[in-house]
Design an enzyme around this catalytic site. Structure first.
Site, mmCIF file in Angstrom:
data_model
loop_
_atom_site.group_PDB
_atom_site.id
_atom_site.type_symbol
_atom_site.label_atom_id
_atom_site.label_comp_id
_atom_site.label_asym_id
_atom_site.label_seq_id
_atom_site.Cartn_x
_atom_site.Cartn_y
_atom_site.Cartn_z
ATOM 1 N N GLY A 12 11.315 46.984 -33.835
ATOM 2 C CA GLY A 12 10.694 45.868 -34.546
ATOM 3 C C GLY A 12 11.312 45.590 -35.910
ATOM 4 N N GLY A 13 12.291 46.379 -36.317
ATOM 5 C CA GLY A 13 12.853 46.249 -37.664
ATOM 6 C C GLY A 13 14.068 45.332 -37.733
ATOM 7 N N ASN A 128 26.471 54.758 -42.425
ATOM 8 C CA ASN A 128 27.003 53.396 -42.238
ATOM 9 C C ASN A 128 27.856 53.376 -40.978
ATOM 10 O OD1 ASN A 128 28.503 50.904 -42.570
ATOM 11 N ND2 ASN A 128 27.632 50.876 -44.636
ATOM 12 N N HIS A 158 21.249 46.506 -52.495
ATOM 13 C CA HIS A 158 20.637 46.145 -51.210
ATOM 14 C C HIS A 158 19.439 45.221 -51.441
ATOM 15 C CE1 HIS A 158 22.855 49.688 -49.732
ATOM 16 N NE2 HIS A 158 22.767 49.116 -48.539
ATOM 17 N N HIS A 159 18.963 44.649 -50.337
ATOM 18 C CA HIS A 159 17.783 43.777 -50.298
ATOM 19 C C HIS A 159 16.547 44.460 -50.897
ATOM 20 C CE1 HIS A 159 16.401 46.174 -46.803
ATOM 21 N NE2 HIS A 159 17.703 46.268 -46.544
ATOM 22 N N LYS A 162 14.457 47.551 -49.100
ATOM 23 C CA LYS A 162 15.000 48.881 -48.799
ATOM 24 C C LYS A 162 14.155 49.948 -49.497
ATOM 25 C CE LYS A 162 19.256 51.602 -48.571
ATOM 26 N NZ LYS A 162 18.957 52.088 -47.222
HETATM 27 N N1 LIG Z 1 23.628 53.570 -40.811
HETATM 28 C C1 LIG Z 1 23.737 52.246 -40.898
HETATM 29 O O1 LIG Z 1 24.806 51.660 -40.599
HETATM 30 C C2 LIG Z 1 22.540 51.456 -41.330
HETATM 31 C C3 LIG Z 1 21.388 52.121 -41.580
HETATM 32 N N2 LIG Z 1 20.249 51.431 -41.895
HETATM 33 C C4 LIG Z 1 19.060 52.258 -42.026
HETATM 34 O O2 LIG Z 1 18.267 52.053 -40.857
HETATM 35 C C5 LIG Z 1 16.889 52.233 -41.171
HETATM 36 C C6 LIG Z 1 16.114 51.002 -40.742
HETATM 37 O O3 LIG Z 1 16.532 49.903 -41.534
HETATM 38 P P1 LIG Z 1 15.859 48.472 -41.349
HETATM 39 O O4 LIG Z 1 15.977 48.052 -39.921
HETATM 40 O O5 LIG Z 1 16.415 47.612 -42.405
HETATM 41 O O6 LIG Z 1 14.341 48.841 -41.704
HETATM 42 P P2 LIG Z 1 13.008 48.192 -41.100
HETATM 43 O O7 LIG Z 1 11.898 48.703 -41.948
HETATM 44 O O8 LIG Z 1 13.202 46.721 -40.914
HETATM 45 O O9 LIG Z 1 12.935 48.845 -39.644
HETATM 46 C C7 LIG Z 1 12.524 50.154 -39.375
HETATM 47 C C8 LIG Z 1 11.715 50.081 -38.108
HETATM 48 O O10 LIG Z 1 11.403 51.395 -37.677
HETATM 49 C C9 LIG Z 1 10.023 51.403 -37.385
HETATM 50 N N3 LIG Z 1 9.482 52.749 -37.391
HETATM 51 C C10 LIG Z 1 8.951 53.426 -38.425
HETATM 52 N N4 LIG Z 1 8.486 54.621 -37.982
HETATM 53 C C11 LIG Z 1 8.734 54.668 -36.648
HETATM 54 C C12 LIG Z 1 8.461 55.599 -35.637
HETATM 55 N N5 LIG Z 1 7.797 56.733 -35.901
HETATM 56 N N6 LIG Z 1 8.867 55.350 -34.355
HETATM 57 C C13 LIG Z 1 9.514 54.204 -34.077
HETATM 58 N N7 LIG Z 1 9.759 53.243 -35.009
HETATM 59 C C14 LIG Z 1 9.384 53.484 -36.269
HETATM 60 C C15 LIG Z 1 9.400 50.485 -38.415
HETATM 61 O O11 LIG Z 1 8.097 50.080 -38.074
HETATM 62 P P3 LIG Z 1 7.109 49.494 -39.207
HETATM 63 O O12 LIG Z 1 7.842 48.408 -39.930
HETATM 64 O O13 LIG Z 1 5.955 49.013 -38.420
HETATM 65 O O14 LIG Z 1 6.798 50.662 -40.100
HETATM 66 C C16 LIG Z 1 10.389 49.335 -38.339
HETATM 67 O O15 LIG Z 1 10.135 48.488 -37.243
HETATM 68 C C17 LIG Z 1 16.844 52.515 -42.678
HETATM 69 O O16 LIG Z 1 16.817 53.906 -42.877
HETATM 70 C C18 LIG Z 1 18.159 51.924 -43.178
HETATM 71 O O17 LIG Z 1 18.609 52.490 -44.364
HETATM 72 C C19 LIG Z 1 20.232 50.085 -41.993
HETATM 73 C C20 LIG Z 1 21.368 49.375 -41.786
HETATM 74 C C21 LIG Z 1 22.638 49.998 -41.422
HETATM 75 O O1 LIG Z 2 18.808 49.735 -45.555
HETATM 76 C C1 LIG Z 2 19.814 49.014 -45.359
HETATM 77 O O2 LIG Z 2 19.723 47.791 -45.246
HETATM 78 C C2 LIG Z 2 21.116 49.669 -45.228
HETATM 79 N N1 LIG Z 2 21.128 50.955 -45.163
HETATM 80 C C3 LIG Z 2 22.264 51.786 -45.019
HETATM 81 C C4 LIG Z 2 22.418 52.645 -46.240
HETATM 82 O O3 LIG Z 2 21.407 53.202 -46.720
HETATM 83 O O4 LIG Z 2 23.539 52.801 -46.721
HETATM 84 C C5 LIG Z 2 23.494 51.035 -44.625
HETATM 85 C C6 LIG Z 2 23.619 49.653 -45.169
HETATM 86 O O5 LIG Z 2 24.108 49.737 -46.469
HETATM 87 C C7 LIG Z 2 22.343 48.864 -45.075
#
Ligand SMILES: NC(=O)C1=CN([C@@H]2O[C@H](COP(=O)(O)OP(=O)(O)OC[C@H]3O[C@@H](n4cnc5c(N)ncnc54)[C@H](OP(=O)(O)O)[C@@H]3O)[C@@H](O)[C@H]2O)C=CC1
Ligand SMILES: O=C(O)C1=N[C@H](C(=O)O)C[C@H](O)C1
Length: 271
Positions: A12-13, A128, A158-159, A162
């Site tokens: 959902g994220g 990343n 970042h946005h 975060k």
């Molecule tokens: N490594 C990479 O390349 C990247 C890493 N990221 C990382 O990915 C993560 C998610 O980012 P982003 O999508 O922006 O964040 P969001 O908050 O949009 O999405 C996270 C999702 O995970 C859900 N969630 C939370 N707890 C659980 C659980 N126990 N089981 C299943 N789902 C769960 C949340 O639900 P709810 O909102 O209902 O709490 C939400 O839908 C962050 O840690 C971010 O830093 C992001 C971009 C790139």
């Molecule tokens: O939360 C994000 O959006 C992102 N998270 C990752 C991080 O913590 O570096 C990767 C990317 O920068 C986007």
């Protein structure tokens, strides 16, 4: 070749939507499950519709077992630290591929994930998943080694939604700089500054965090020396780069023995 069957966690994220679209459009992947946390407003919705695409016939659920029963091979997981640790343990028990993009993990979380890799999971974890960032980390390691007496500062923006800082990528770049200097990042990092801090301590690696608007992810590593400054910068323009990296990692890990791998392993930089 039969398709690799994928579960997307954190469906959902923001990244969940990008991952669902990347899996749905990849010819070698099939979506068999989409997970979110208990109580999430995403539960019960069609994964494709939620991701802004055509319906996929996969309903977002908080239960892993039904998706596993559909013969899942891999979990692509950008969710939250506690969820990623629990999924890594399940991946170990079932011998699954687990792609972890979640950042903000504690030392204990990382130790539990490494343990899962030793116990049967095929894990790729990276702060990343963009190939451009892996290349930047290589450059940072080399520059930090070549300019051994220059001050290293890492700036990220970042946005405004975060929740963790410094970003996983900033820490990944800090680790690259520390490797280049043959020092431990943990013992030499300055994660924030406020008040009368005193002069900068030579050899440390500094971090600065900005949050605002809808910035997807900007990172700069600055090497500051006498009379010059080198700035190595990466700016993400679309979350697709992370999602495509994650699908690439899943396909790669499906042919590896159990263990904990990095994106540099996926790209063959450690061969
Ligand atoms: N490594 C990479 O390349 C990247 C890493 N990221 C990382 O990915 C993560 C998610 O980012 P982003 O999508 O922006 O964040 P969001 O908050 O949009 O999405 C996270 C999702 O995970 C859900 N969630 C939370 N707890 C659980 C659980 N126990 N089981 C299943 N789902 C769960 C949340 O639900 P709810 O909102 O209902 O709490 C939400 O839908 C962050 O840690 C971010 O830093 C992001 C971009 C790139
Ligand atoms: O939360 C994000 O959006 C992102 N998270 C990752 C991080 O913590 O570096 C990767 C990317 O920068 C986007």
């Amino acid at each position: 070749m039969s398709k690799l069957r994928i579960i997307v966690a954190g469906a959902g994220g923001r990244m969940g939507a990008a991952n669902l679209r990347a899996v749905a459009t990849h010819p070698d992947l099939e979506l068999v499950g989409a997970l979110d946390r208990p109580g999430s407003s995403a539960l019960g919705k069609d994964a494709g519709t939620l991701a802004g695409a055509e319906p996929l016939g996969v309903t977002i659920s908080d239960a892993l077992l039904p998706a596993v029963m559909k013969g899942a091979h891999a979990i692509i997981d950008f969710s939250a630290p506690a969820a990623s640790v629990a999924l890594a343990q399940t991946a170990a028990n079932l011998g699954l591929v687990h792609i972890i993009g979640t950042t903000g993990c504690s030392e204990a979380d990382d130790a539990a994930i490494a343990e899962a890799g030793r116990n049967g999971a095929r894990i790729v974890k990276s702060g990343n998943f963009s190939p451009g960032m892996v290349a930047l980390a290589v450059l940072v390691e080399k520059a930090a080694a070549a300019l051994a007496d220059y001050d290293v500062e890492i700036l990220e923006m970042h946005h405004n939604l975060k929740v963790d800082a410094p970003s996983g990528t900033a820490l990944l770049l800090g680790e690259a700089a520390a490797r280049g200097r043959d020092i431990s990042l943990k013992d030499n990092s300055v994660r924030s500054r406020d008040g009368h801090t005193g002069a900068r301590q030579a050899g440390t690696i500094g971090f600065a965090t900005l949050r605002g608007g809808n910035v997807i992810g900007d990172h700069s590593v600055i090497l500051a020396g006498p009379s010059e400054r080198i700035e190595l910068t990466h700016r993400a323009q679309d979350r697709t780069i992370y999602a495509n990296g994650a699908t690439r990692a899943a396909l790669w890990a499906a042919n590896q023995p159990a263990g904990l791998y990095s994106m540099a392993d996926v790209l063959g930089l450690n061969d």
